[in-house]
Design a protein around this motif. Sequence first.
Motif, mmCIF file in Angstrom:
data_model
loop_
_atom_site.group_PDB
_atom_site.id
_atom_site.type_symbol
_atom_site.label_atom_id
_atom_site.label_comp_id
_atom_site.label_asym_id
_atom_site.label_seq_id
_atom_site.Cartn_x
_atom_site.Cartn_y
_atom_site.Cartn_z
ATOM 1 N N TYR A 169 -2.435 0.480 12.986
ATOM 2 C CA TYR A 169 -3.057 0.614 11.670
ATOM 3 C C TYR A 169 -2.059 0.489 10.534
ATOM 4 O O TYR A 169 -2.436 0.488 9.373
ATOM 5 C CB TYR A 169 -3.831 1.934 11.585
ATOM 6 C CG TYR A 169 -5.003 1.903 12.537
ATOM 7 C CD1 TYR A 169 -6.173 1.235 12.201
ATOM 8 C CD2 TYR A 169 -4.904 2.472 13.803
ATOM 9 C CE1 TYR A 169 -7.223 1.138 13.089
ATOM 10 C CE2 TYR A 169 -5.953 2.386 14.700
ATOM 11 C CZ TYR A 169 -7.115 1.709 14.334
ATOM 12 O OH TYR A 169 -8.150 1.600 15.219
ATOM 13 N N GLN A 170 -0.768 0.452 10.880
ATOM 14 C CA GLN A 170 0.260 0.246 9.883
ATOM 15 C C GLN A 170 1.264 -0.728 10.471
ATOM 16 O O GLN A 170 1.352 -0.875 11.685
ATOM 17 C CB GLN A 170 0.977 1.564 9.569
ATOM 18 C CG GLN A 170 0.028 2.700 9.267
ATOM 19 C CD GLN A 170 0.721 3.876 8.626
ATOM 20 O OE1 GLN A 170 1.845 3.768 8.160
ATOM 21 N NE2 GLN A 170 0.057 5.003 8.594
ATOM 22 N N ASN A 218 -1.955 -3.519 4.531
ATOM 23 C CA ASN A 218 -1.852 -2.225 5.224
ATOM 24 C C ASN A 218 -0.480 -1.594 4.950
ATOM 25 O O ASN A 218 0.454 -2.269 4.548
ATOM 26 C CB ASN A 218 -2.083 -2.413 6.718
ATOM 27 C CG ASN A 218 -3.507 -2.833 7.005
ATOM 28 O OD1 ASN A 218 -3.835 -4.013 6.909
ATOM 29 N ND2 ASN A 218 -4.362 -1.878 7.304
ATOM 30 N N HIS A 219 -0.411 -0.287 5.226
ATOM 31 C CA HIS A 219 0.834 0.430 4.948
ATOM 32 C C HIS A 219 2.029 -0.238 5.611
ATOM 33 O O HIS A 219 1.977 -0.613 6.789
ATOM 34 C CB HIS A 219 0.768 1.854 5.516
ATOM 35 C CG HIS A 219 -0.009 2.803 4.658
ATOM 36 N ND1 HIS A 219 0.271 3.026 3.332
ATOM 37 C CD2 HIS A 219 -1.051 3.614 4.954
ATOM 38 C CE1 HIS A 219 -0.564 3.930 2.844
ATOM 39 N NE2 HIS A 219 -1.388 4.297 3.809
ATOM 40 N N SER A 242 -5.948 3.272 -0.735
ATOM 41 C CA SER A 242 -7.035 2.960 0.200
ATOM 42 C C SER A 242 -8.225 2.372 -0.554
ATOM 43 O O SER A 242 -8.938 1.516 -0.029
ATOM 44 C CB SER A 242 -7.504 4.216 0.942
ATOM 45 O OG SER A 242 -6.411 4.811 1.576
ATOM 46 N N LEU A 248 -2.959 -8.609 9.722
ATOM 47 C CA LEU A 248 -3.280 -7.240 10.143
ATOM 48 C C LEU A 248 -2.195 -6.685 11.046
ATOM 49 O O LEU A 248 -1.552 -7.427 11.791
ATOM 50 C CB LEU A 248 -4.615 -7.237 10.906
ATOM 51 C CG LEU A 248 -5.866 -7.613 10.125
ATOM 52 C CD1 LEU A 248 -7.063 -7.735 11.065
ATOM 53 C CD2 LEU A 248 -6.173 -6.589 9.026
ATOM 54 N N LYS A 255 -10.500 -1.852 9.273
ATOM 55 C CA LYS A 255 -9.456 -2.659 9.921
ATOM 56 C C LYS A 255 -9.936 -3.091 11.308
ATOM 57 O O LYS A 255 -9.749 -4.243 11.717
ATOM 58 C CB LYS A 255 -8.146 -1.867 9.995
ATOM 59 C CG LYS A 255 -6.957 -2.672 10.452
ATOM 60 C CD LYS A 255 -6.672 -2.407 11.903
ATOM 61 C CE LYS A 255 -5.847 -3.478 12.559
ATOM 62 N NZ LYS A 255 -5.653 -3.242 13.976
ATOM 63 N N GLU A 280 -10.904 3.082 5.890
ATOM 64 C CA GLU A 280 -9.854 2.100 6.177
ATOM 65 C C GLU A 280 -9.708 1.756 7.660
ATOM 66 O O GLU A 280 -9.637 0.585 8.036
ATOM 67 C CB GLU A 280 -8.548 2.694 5.645
ATOM 68 C CG GLU A 280 -7.347 1.825 5.787
ATOM 69 C CD GLU A 280 -6.121 2.527 5.198
ATOM 70 O OE1 GLU A 280 -6.279 3.358 4.270
ATOM 71 O OE2 GLU A 280 -5.016 2.251 5.671
ATOM 72 N N LEU A 331 -7.235 -1.182 -1.134
ATOM 73 C CA LEU A 331 -7.306 -1.959 0.110
ATOM 74 C C LEU A 331 -8.758 -2.305 0.453
ATOM 75 O O LEU A 331 -9.052 -3.403 0.932
ATOM 76 C CB LEU A 331 -6.647 -1.191 1.268
ATOM 77 C CG LEU A 331 -6.582 -1.942 2.588
ATOM 78 C CD1 LEU A 331 -5.756 -3.225 2.487
ATOM 79 C CD2 LEU A 331 -5.998 -1.062 3.705
ATOM 80 N N LYS A 356 0.853 -1.194 0.000
ATOM 81 C CA LYS A 356 0.000 0.000 0.000
ATOM 82 C C LYS A 356 0.887 1.242 0.000
ATOM 83 O O LYS A 356 1.261 1.742 1.061
ATOM 84 C CB LYS A 356 -0.921 -0.035 1.231
ATOM 85 C CG LYS A 356 -1.996 1.031 1.216
ATOM 86 C CD LYS A 356 -2.890 0.901 2.443
ATOM 87 C CE LYS A 356 -4.084 1.833 2.348
ATOM 88 N NZ LYS A 356 -3.751 3.245 2.262
#
Length: 482
Positions: free
Chosen positions: A110-111, A139-140, A87, A106, A411, A407, A90, A80
């Motif tokens: 969040y990253q 994810n990033h 996004s 995951l 998540k 996003e 994703l 990503k």
Amino acid sequence: MVFRRRARRMRWLGCHRLGPIWKALLVFVAIAFTGQLLGFFNKSWMQPERPRSVFPLSSDDGHGSPMGPCRPHTHAMFLKTHKTASSTVLNMLYRFGEERSLRFALPLGYQFGYPLLFNAHRVKGYRGPRMVEFNIMGNHMRFNKPEVEKVMPADTFYFSIVRDPVELAESSYAYFKAVAPAFKRAKGLGDFANDPRRYYDPRLRNNHYARNLLWFDFGLDHNANYTAALARRGEAEIRKSFNLILVSEYFDQSMVLLRHALCWPLDAVVSFSLNARQPKPAAGGSWGSKANLGAALALTDDQRLKLREWNALDWHLYQAFNRTFWEEVERFGRARMEAEVALLRTRRDVLARVCLRDGGKPVEASRIRDKTIRPFQSGLVKILGYELHPSLDNSTRQACLRMIRPEIQYKDLLDAQQFPRAQPPPGAAVAAGGAPIRREPLAPKIGDQLGGNSIERDWDGTRLGRNVSLPVRERDGKDRFR
Ligand SMILES: Nc1ncnc2c1ncn2[C@@H]1O[C@H](COP(=O)(O)OS(=O)(=O)O)[C@@H](OP(=O)(O)O)[C@H]1O
């Protein structure tokens, strides 16, 4: 004469003998048939017993061109990259995986520990190299192939997306102005472009957002001096790791190539653009109470050229993968591509009419009545989201919601589904899709400068922990351990 002929035809059809019930039945059949044609009532939308998605679960959903005998890929890794429409991509992965109960790799926050290079221990539930089968990762992260390979199966399909570095710089400036010191100091993007070195200190944290951001996200040294040989080496490294590189400017064509590469149904790659910026105001206008942001982002042709030079490594990547992309399209067939893009756009229009308010136009977060689907806000500009049509039946609503759920909230939902025992206590905020989430996305608190922050935090300020005890942020904003 005409009437007489019509009466004769009606007699022939037997209509004059039909009672009101038969007529109503005929009308119903005609409506249902038209609905089928337009795709409103495919099987999944019609089954009320449990929330289903708009997407039937076969690789050939009847909307796109037939896929032939291929089997849908269910091992996919998406790098990503930042500010490239990632996004939106994703969201498709989230939807596809959620509908098929696939397992996501995951992050704890969040990253995946971004901007540090990816490490397998950043994956929630990771137990050692390939001990658990993960299907989808997106994810990033800052890419680090050997560590990703510990998590994802050997037959994983790797793909990513690039964007013209000048457009990317504009998006990045608008979004990361407050956190990247180089952007913070400049009066505007044009000012920055005129003399980047005046503002840019490579030692300062978060300045990677201001230079060769693609190169950085692919795990390469974004501060290296450009040489053609170095650029080609980086490009070759990426080619070795990735099966497909999409191009943001040709998003729909990208989705067609992706769908065929993954053997996914058309609906899986139909999307609404997420994370879009509020458009620039017309000349003389201003964006809200802040300074004239239109001016802050304005660029002359000369400044655009300077930004290209400043991001020369990214410019090389963009050109190289743009060329490859069109070679792929050529192999796919230009006419076939046009036909598939047309199908995809028609389907998107249909779904927008079914799902979205205001004719499907994205709206400011503050105008979205359901606070749980407001997009995360950052930087100078307003990030837009969507409102659902108010009169949707439950299963249609669930399907539409998947397409617009931002996003962070998505998540959280997947996290709660994958780790049900780690749910917050009753009473915590519940998202529209039934998942516990924070009331509203919190403002990002990215660590200041190198070494300035002893507690490790994700981009949005979430405190990071290890797999044993996982910190969650509850509705009151306090971290607790699950
Ligand atoms: N479908 C589609 N086609 C083309 N462009 C699209 C699409 N979806 C999102 N966008 C644009 O992508 C920008 C946001 O990128 P990301 O989602 O990667 O941002 S982030 O890094 O996750 O914050 C953001 O760009 P800017 O509006 O220029 O900031 C979005 O408008």
